[in-house]
Design a protein around this motif. Sequence first.
Motif, short mmCIF file in Angstrom:
data_model
loop_
_atom_site.label_atom_id
_atom_site.label_comp_id
_atom_site.label_asym_id
_atom_site.label_seq_id
_atom_site.Cartn_x
_atom_site.Cartn_y
_atom_site.Cartn_z
N GLY A 65 16.79 10.33 -42.65
CA GLY A 65 15.37 10.60 -42.51
C GLY A 65 15.08 11.84 -41.69
N THR B 172 13.19 7.07 -48.24
CA THR B 172 13.37 7.75 -46.97
C THR B 172 12.28 8.79 -46.78
N VAL B 173 11.70 8.83 -45.59
CA VAL B 173 10.66 9.80 -45.26
C VAL B 173 11.24 10.82 -44.30
N ARG C 25 13.41 5.40 -42.04
CA ARG C 25 12.28 5.99 -41.34
C ARG C 25 12.55 6.02 -39.85
N ARG D 113 5.15 5.65 -36.42
CA ARG D 113 5.97 6.37 -37.38
C ARG D 113 6.07 7.83 -36.96
N ASP E 135 7.02 10.42 -38.64
CA ASP E 135 6.56 11.41 -39.62
C ASP E 135 5.04 11.62 -39.57
#
Length: 326
Positions: free
Chosen positions: A93, A135-136, A188, A205, A207
Amino acid sequence: MTQASGRLLSLLSLLQARRDWPGHLLAERLNVTPRTVRRDIDRLRELGYPVQAVKGRDGGYRLEAGTEVPPLLFDDDQAVAVAVALQIAAGSGADITDAAARALATMRQVMPTRLRHRIDAVQVTVVERSGTRPTVKVDSAVLLALSDAVRAHEVLRFDYAGERPQAEGHLIPPRRVEPHHLITRAGRWYLVGWDLDRADWRVYRADRMTPRTPTGPRFSPREVPGGDVAAFVNAKFKGAAAGADAWPCQGEVVIDLPADEVAPYAGDGIVEPLGDDRCRLIAGSWSWAGLAASLGRFDADVHIVRPIELRNAAMLLARRYRDSVT
């Protein structure tokens, strides 16, 4: 390899193995004079290794962290471990796939033949498990900023994408959080921290985070509920009480299938054989309806043992399914 070059590599390996080395002990290990050790130390410094002299009765040397990355020395097992880690970096990630590929190519180019064969033999393909979230990717600069704040125990200020405006035309103030752990889970990255404005533990998170600079004041770290960050995060995702790594809704059923046919699809449930064609399953979910619905995937007769909430949820779903086809 010349004798001097081989000795230089041996000296570097020793310096990496422990923090401080008395000069006379290095000379004994390398079977040379202390004067030769001093000359070799100077050669390492010329190559970019920050070797510092240690004061004391015996004197000695210490390999410190420098401002640039000098050539690194790995033993065989370390080299293979790094190569494997670089291959699986794409599934972490972190947005370092290209850098990891270049690092692996650099390592392979300078490896001796025996190690190159071992590295080439370990070919890893990262495959996302079917049905899981993709997956980010997270910018490596964001991960570094988060990890720096965690390590320094400094309040982190950041904007969080996806938040609703508090009022029309009003800007959303940045979050203020005491960052405690940076974790990766199921492709993540997340930050675990104490939200100062909400006076509560939160999981963010990475991201969606845009860190602001500078960071805030230093703080004394609190203890994560339950004392185990992994259990705390798992409990958050399961909807369980803080620190309790267990599903809030758990039930027991008997399924008319062999245990070995149920186990591969039971997730973190417990499967117990009850003969050749029956088994007991203890499983959990975030809701009773969710648990009741998950039992239908086995395509077999299911006998609910406990609790009454699971029976009621199954009857409610049965009525809804019946009504949907009438």
